[in-house]
Motif scaffolding. Structure first.
Motif, PDB file in Angstrom:
ATOM      1  N   LEU A 252      33.983  45.617  51.390  1.00 32.76           N
ATOM      2  CA  LEU A 252      33.806  44.878  52.639  1.00 32.76           C
ATOM      3  C   LEU A 252      34.813  43.739  52.747  1.00 32.76           C
ATOM      4  N   GLU A 253      34.935  42.960  51.685  1.00 32.42           N
ATOM      5  CA  GLU A 253      35.866  41.832  51.716  1.00 32.42           C
ATOM      6  C   GLU A 253      37.294  42.310  51.965  1.00 32.42           C
ATOM      7  N   LEU A 254      37.661  43.432  51.373  1.00 32.16           N
ATOM      8  CA  LEU A 254      39.015  43.953  51.560  1.00 32.16           C
ATOM      9  C   LEU A 254      39.217  44.478  52.981  1.00 32.16           C
ATOM     10  N   LEU A 255      38.267  45.249  53.475  1.00 35.83           N
ATOM     11  CA  LEU A 255      38.430  45.820  54.805  1.00 35.83           C
ATOM     12  C   LEU A 255      38.366  44.768  55.905  1.00 35.83           C
ATOM     13  N   PHE A 256      37.595  43.702  55.671  1.00 35.39           N
ATOM     14  CA  PHE A 256      37.508  42.645  56.687  1.00 35.39           C
ATOM     15  C   PHE A 256      38.835  41.913  56.880  1.00 35.39           C
ATOM     16  N   THR A 257      39.794  42.088  55.962  1.00 29.61           N
ATOM     17  CA  THR A 257      41.098  41.449  56.132  1.00 29.61           C
ATOM     18  C   THR A 257      41.924  42.119  57.227  1.00 29.61           C
ATOM     19  N   GLY A 258      41.586  43.347  57.579  1.00 33.29           N
ATOM     20  CA  GLY A 258      42.372  44.080  58.555  1.00 33.29           C
ATOM     21  C   GLY A 258      43.660  44.672  57.997  1.00 33.29           C
ATOM     22  N   GLU A 259      43.869  44.509  56.704  1.00 34.69           N
ATOM     23  CA  GLU A 259      45.065  45.054  56.056  1.00 34.69           C
ATOM     24  C   GLU A 259      44.797  46.469  55.550  1.00 34.69           C
ATOM     25  N   ASN A 260      45.867  47.186  55.216  1.00 28.46           N
ATOM     26  CA  ASN A 260      45.703  48.490  54.580  1.00 28.46           C
ATOM     27  C   ASN A 260      45.139  48.311  53.175  1.00 28.46           C
ATOM     28  N   VAL A 261      44.123  49.072  52.856  1.00 27.91           N
ATOM     29  CA  VAL A 261      43.385  48.886  51.618  1.00 27.91           C
ATOM     30  C   VAL A 261      43.345  50.175  50.815  1.00 27.91           C
ATOM     31  N   SER A 262      43.677  50.081  49.551  1.00 26.50           N
ATOM     32  CA  SER A 262      43.419  51.150  48.591  1.00 26.50           C
ATOM     33  C   SER A 262      42.474  50.599  47.533  1.00 26.50           C
ATOM     34  N   TYR A 263      41.505  51.393  47.162  1.00 29.34           N
ATOM     35  CA  TYR A 263      40.474  50.926  46.225  1.00 29.34           C
ATOM     36  C   TYR A 263      40.052  52.101  45.362  1.00 29.34           C
ATOM     37  N   GLU A 264      40.022  51.894  44.074  1.00 30.22           N
ATOM     38  CA  GLU A 264      39.651  52.959  43.137  1.00 30.22           C
ATOM     39  C   GLU A 264      38.471  52.477  42.311  1.00 30.22           C
ATOM     40  N   GLY A 265      37.270  52.763  42.797  1.00 26.65           N
ATOM     41  CA  GLY A 265      36.075  52.386  42.072  1.00 26.65           C
ATOM     42  C   GLY A 265      35.445  53.575  41.383  1.00 26.65           C
ATOM     43  N   THR A 266      34.365  53.333  40.682  1.00 24.89           N
ATOM     44  CA  THR A 266      33.640  54.420  40.031  1.00 24.89           C
ATOM     45  C   THR A 266      32.950  55.305  41.055  1.00 24.89           C
ATOM     46  N   TYR A 267      32.473  54.692  42.140  1.00 22.54           N
ATOM     47  CA  TYR A 267      31.667  55.421  43.115  1.00 22.54           C
ATOM     48  C   TYR A 267      32.351  55.581  44.471  1.00 22.54           C
ATOM     49  N   PHE A 268      33.261  54.691  44.814  1.00 22.18           N
ATOM     50  CA  PHE A 268      33.911  54.735  46.119  1.00 22.18           C
ATOM     51  C   PHE A 268      35.416  54.580  45.950  1.00 22.18           C
ATOM     52  N   GLN A 269      36.152  55.317  46.778  1.00 19.12           N
ATOM     53  CA  GLN A 269      37.615  55.238  46.760  1.00 19.12           C
ATOM     54  C   GLN A 269      38.128  55.139  48.192  1.00 19.12           C
ATOM     55  N   LEU A 270      39.149  54.306  48.378  1.00 19.75           N
ATOM     56  CA  LEU A 270      39.844  54.210  49.657  1.00 19.75           C
ATOM     57  C   LEU A 270      41.328  54.427  49.414  1.00 19.75           C
ATOM     58  N   HIS A 271      41.988  55.066  50.386  1.00 22.20           N
ATOM     59  CA  HIS A 271      43.409  55.355  50.232  1.00 22.20           C
ATOM     60  C   HIS A 271      44.144  54.914  51.490  1.00 22.20           C
ATOM     61  N   ASP A 272      44.736  53.732  51.391  1.00 20.32           N
ATOM     62  CA  ASP A 272      45.520  53.182  52.510  1.00 20.32           C
ATOM     63  C   ASP A 272      44.674  53.126  53.784  1.00 20.32           C
ATOM     64  N   ALA A 273      43.457  52.623  53.647  1.00 18.56           N
ATOM     65  CA  ALA A 273      42.513  52.556  54.763  1.00 18.56           C
ATOM     66  C   ALA A 273      42.637  51.212  55.477  1.00 18.56           C
ATOM     67  N   LYS A 274      42.472  51.229  56.777  1.00 17.31           N
ATOM     68  CA  LYS A 274      42.560  50.014  57.579  1.00 17.31           C
ATOM     69  C   LYS A 274      41.389  49.992  58.551  1.00 17.31           C
ATOM     70  N   ALA A 275      40.669  48.851  58.598  1.00 18.79           N
ATOM     71  CA  ALA A 275      39.483  48.746  59.445  1.00 18.79           C
ATOM     72  C   ALA A 275      39.706  47.670  60.506  1.00 18.79           C
ATOM     73  N   LEU A 276      39.686  48.077  61.748  1.00 22.21           N
ATOM     74  CA  LEU A 276      39.773  47.154  62.880  1.00 22.21           C
ATOM     75  C   LEU A 276      38.681  47.542  63.873  1.00 22.21           C
ATOM     76  N   PRO A 277      38.064  46.582  64.558  1.00 22.41           N
ATOM     77  CA  PRO A 277      38.435  45.166  64.612  1.00 22.41           C
ATOM     78  C   PRO A 277      38.006  44.397  63.374  1.00 22.41           C
ATOM     79  N   ARG A 278      38.597  43.239  63.189  1.00 21.81           N
ATOM     80  CA  ARG A 278      38.154  42.328  62.153  1.00 21.81           C
ATOM     81  C   ARG A 278      36.969  41.511  62.667  1.00 21.81           C
ATOM     82  N   PRO A 279      36.135  40.971  61.775  1.00 23.59           N
ATOM     83  CA  PRO A 279      35.095  40.041  62.204  1.00 23.59           C
ATOM     84  C   PRO A 279      35.705  38.828  62.921  1.00 23.59           C
TER      85      PRO A 279
END
Length: 303
Positions: A141-168
């Protein structure tokens, strides 16, 4: 005694079952008119202990009510992390925050009822796994709320160059994590929460558990209220309060002076936001009386 960071605020908790939409709307509008900080809903696919009663989905309900109000904030006690993947939750939360003009308080937790999970096909992972998933959700959540492209490699969830808009509206949304468990919940509060939401049964443990929650977080407290305005109704108010909330493990009951004294005692121990279910399901008359008779007393006593 913990230092407060602002004026003591009061919120109303309205579990969205056994009330029609029109009744909930009436209460939310009354709470806003009375000056309450926020209104909070539960997050269940069925009402606990009342599976045959209609239950509104919380974000849908809050969105409709945000369109009918202008200042009151909206929160959830608590969103079940198992119900929504973190990227979907980020999209829903930011969308609601923008639509409402920045009025979201994001309460979230890792638990719910095993029976509910089983009936609706929701994964019922062991508590440690659910807690670990919540940590990853909060990081995402903290990463996606930045509005930037996000990659995340967790044990349970992964994101690959994901971007979430609108921002809060304000760049991020206040995070509330509820519970008092020292092994799984409080480390999450300490590392990720803006607010530590203390269930009513944990009110007596505030001083004991505060070091584990950390000094950085602010404290909110759930507290069922039985406000007695007519001495002749005292026994009836207590009977209904205990029937509806006796299993919560703590409540506040009495006339305005008694209620104010008890809540001010919690405020002196660091509570800055009271989230209150009312014995009569928060009728407009009860909300107005509480705002008129109790809130000024609490603020005066607590200084």
């Amino acid at each position: 005694m913990s230092e407060r960071r602002g004026e003591i605020e009061f919120a109303v908790y309205i579990p969205q079952f056994q009330l029609s939409f029109e009744q909930i709307e009436e209460r939310v509008i009354a709470a806003e008119a009375a000056g309450f900080h926020s209104v909070w809903f539960m997050d269940h696919l069925e009402a606990p202990r009342a599976a045959d009663v209609a239950t509104f989905e919380p974000f849908t309900l809050a969105t409709a009510l945000a369109a009918r109000t202008s200042t009151i904030r909206f929160g959830f006690l608590t969103l079940c992390n198992q119900f929504r993947p973190p990227a979907l939750l980020a999209k829903i939360a930011a969308s609601f925050d923008v639509i409402s003009g920045g009025r979201l308080e994001l309460g979230i937790g890792w638990g719910s009822f095993a029976e509910e999970f089983a009936r609706f096909g929701v994964p019922d992972d062991p508590p440690k796994v659910r807690a670990a998933k919540l940590v990853e959700t909060l990081e995402i959540l903290e990463l996606l709320f930045t509005g930037e492209n996000v990659s995340y490699e967790g044990t349970y969830f992964q994101l690959h160059d994901a971007k979430a808009l609108p921002r809060p509206v304000n760049g991020r949304i206040p995070i509330h994590v509820g519970g008092v468990g020292p092994q799984l919940t409080l480390p999450i509060v300490r590392a990720h929460a803006d607010w530590w939401n203390v269930p009513s049964y944990g009110g007596h443990q505030l001083d004991e558990l505060r070091p584990a929650a950390g000094d950085r977080v602010r404290i909110s407290l759930q507290r069922p209220i039985g406000l007695v305005l007519d001495p002749a109704e005292r026994d009836d108010v207590e009977r209904v309060l205990l029937r509806r909330f006796g299993f919560w493990g703590g409540h506040t009951f009495g006339d305005p002076d008694e209620v104010a004294e008890e809540l001010a005692g919690f405020a002196s121990r660091g509570v800055e936001l009271f989230i209150l279910p009312f014995w009569d399901r928060a009728t407009p008359a009860s909300l107005a009386a509480f705002a008129r008779e109790v809130i000024p007393r609490v603020r005066t006593i607590a200084g």
